[in-house]
Design a protein around this motif. Structure first.
Motif, PDB file in Angstrom:
ATOM      1  N   ALA A 187       0.841  -1.195   0.000  1.00 59.07           N
ATOM      2  CA  ALA A 187       0.000   0.000   0.000  1.00 59.07           C
ATOM      3  C   ALA A 187       0.876   1.246   0.000  1.00 59.07           C
ATOM      4  N   ILE A 188       0.372   2.298  -0.619  1.00 57.25           N
ATOM      5  CA  ILE A 188       0.996   3.622  -0.550  1.00 57.25           C
ATOM      6  C   ILE A 188       0.013   4.509   0.208  1.00 57.25           C
ATOM      7  N   TYR A 189       0.495   5.129   1.270  1.00 58.97           N
ATOM      8  CA  TYR A 189      -0.392   5.888   2.148  1.00 58.97           C
ATOM      9  C   TYR A 189      -0.301   7.390   1.887  1.00 58.97           C
ATOM     10  N   LEU A 190      -1.435   8.063   2.050  1.00 60.14           N
ATOM     11  CA  LEU A 190      -1.496   9.499   1.814  1.00 60.14           C
ATOM     12  C   LEU A 190      -0.478  10.255   2.668  1.00 60.14           C
ATOM     13  N   LYS A 191      -0.355   9.871   3.932  1.00 57.73           N
ATOM     14  CA  LYS A 191       0.550  10.599   4.843  1.00 57.73           C
ATOM     15  C   LYS A 191       2.003  10.525   4.369  1.00 57.73           C
ATOM     16  N   ASP A 192       2.356   9.415   3.702  1.00 53.72           N
ATOM     17  CA  ASP A 192       3.731   9.255   3.237  1.00 53.72           C
ATOM     18  C   ASP A 192       3.985  10.001   1.933  1.00 53.72           C
ATOM     19  N   ILE A 193       3.038   9.916   1.009  1.00 47.26           N
ATOM     20  CA  ILE A 193       3.254  10.613  -0.264  1.00 47.26           C
ATOM     21  C   ILE A 193       3.243  12.128  -0.065  1.00 47.26           C
ATOM     22  N   LYS A 194       2.487  12.618   0.900  1.00 44.19           N
ATOM     23  CA  LYS A 194       2.467  14.055   1.155  1.00 44.19           C
ATOM     24  C   LYS A 194       3.829  14.576   1.617  1.00 44.19           C
ATOM     25  N   LYS A 195       4.609  13.712   2.273  1.00 45.60           N
ATOM     26  CA  LYS A 195       5.915  14.123   2.794  1.00 45.60           C
ATOM     27  C   LYS A 195       7.050  13.907   1.797  1.00 45.60           C
ATOM     28  N   LEU A 196       6.753  13.282   0.658  1.00 52.00           N
ATOM     29  CA  LEU A 196       7.793  12.960  -0.308  1.00 52.00           C
ATOM     30  C   LEU A 196       8.420  14.232  -0.878  1.00 52.00           C
ATOM     31  N   ASP A 197       9.728  14.355  -0.768  1.00 50.79           N
ATOM     32  CA  ASP A 197      10.433  15.543  -1.261  1.00 50.79           C
ATOM     33  C   ASP A 197      10.629  15.466  -2.773  1.00 50.79           C
ATOM     34  N   CYS A 198      10.398  16.595  -3.434  1.00 50.43           N
ATOM     35  CA  CYS A 198      10.524  16.673  -4.890  1.00 50.43           C
ATOM     36  C   CYS A 198      11.449  17.826  -5.277  1.00 50.43           C
ATOM     37  N   VAL A 199      12.290  17.570  -6.276  1.00 47.77           N
ATOM     38  CA  VAL A 199      13.147  18.613  -6.838  1.00 47.77           C
ATOM     39  C   VAL A 199      12.291  19.503  -7.733  1.00 47.77           C
ATOM     40  N   ILE A 200      12.369  20.818  -7.531  1.00 46.59           N
ATOM     41  CA  ILE A 200      11.526  21.758  -8.274  1.00 46.59           C
ATOM     42  C   ILE A 200      12.395  22.736  -9.070  1.00 46.59           C
ATOM     43  N   PRO A 201      12.660  22.435 -10.341  1.00 51.13           N
ATOM     44  CA  PRO A 201      13.408  23.373 -11.193  1.00 51.13           C
ATOM     45  C   PRO A 201      12.533  24.587 -11.527  1.00 51.13           C
ATOM     46  N   PRO A 202      13.103  25.606 -12.154  1.00 51.70           N
ATOM     47  CA  PRO A 202      12.302  26.759 -12.578  1.00 51.70           C
ATOM     48  C   PRO A 202      11.137  26.311 -13.467  1.00 51.70           C
TER      49      PRO A 202
END
Length: 210
Positions: free
Chosen positions: A152-167
């Motif tokens: 399972a993939i849980y909402l609480k975990d995906i919300k905390k997932l860090d993402c690289v944000i280029p311009p």
């Protein structure tokens, strides 16, 4: 597309280009999932999308069962997928499968599908989709959710997932490339279908001795 992504943005976990990093929750208007109770289905109305209807190529609304328009409106108050949102399968045989919504058709989601509504002022959905499909991000998501054991993939975990944000301008340039590739793929698929139809027609003529 994967090669272009790495060339433009680098590895999304090690972040060699030093882009800004934010959680998915910080770059999204909404992250939620669909209905957890089995609804009453009807002959007509609004498609109810389950895990099996989330394909790499998009959402399969044609084969989905339907709920009444009235019930659909109730479901969509909580979870309202729209064009350019992302859908992520959170459990089942296709867990982790992700697609970008390319249709404007109204539909609802069951609880096995997570809805991610990107804030398009910060992140482009084409970029975010490819980012989350990257093997290292996929692995990071599974490890954070302990999904190897619980599937399972849980909402609480995906919300905390860090993402690289280029311009955002670079992200939009990437989307243009994705569109060009998709156009080429669609053309090739159409040509392959035409070739297959011609081949079958010739085969039938051969069997008839023509």
């Amino acid at each position: 597309v994967k090669a272009v992504f790495l060339d433009m943005f680098g590895d999304p976990v090690s972040n060699p280009k030093g882009w800004e990093v934010k959680s998915i929750q910080a770059i999204s208007h909404k992250i939620t999932d669909g209905e957890h109770l089995n609804p009453t289905f009807s002959e007509g109305g609004i498609p109810m999308i389950m895990a099996g209807h989330v394909l790499e190529s998009g959402v399969d609304t044609k084969s989905a069962r339907k709920v009444s328009s009235e019930l659909g409106r109730v479901f969509r108050k909580k979870c309202n997928p729209e064009k350019n949102d992302l859908l992520l399968v959170s459990r089942g045989a296709t867990i982790g499968r992700l697609c970008r919504v390319a249709t404007s058709e109204l539909f609802c989601l069951m609880g096995s599908v997570i809805l991610i509504k990107p804030n398009h002022d910060i992140v482009n959905s084409a970029y975010l989709s490819e980012l989350l499909k990257h093997p290292r991000m996929y692995s990071k998501l599974f490890n954070s959710s302990g999904s190897s054991a619980q599937q399972a993939i849980y909402l609480k975990d995906i919300k905390k997932l860090d993402c690289v944000i280029p311009p955002i301008e670079d992200q939009r340039d990437f989307e243009m490339i994705v569109r060009e590739v998709d156009t080429i793929k669609q053309k090739m698929e159409s040509q392959l279908e035409e070739l297959e139809n011609n081949f079958q027609a010739q085969l039938q003529r051969a069997f008839r001795g023509e």
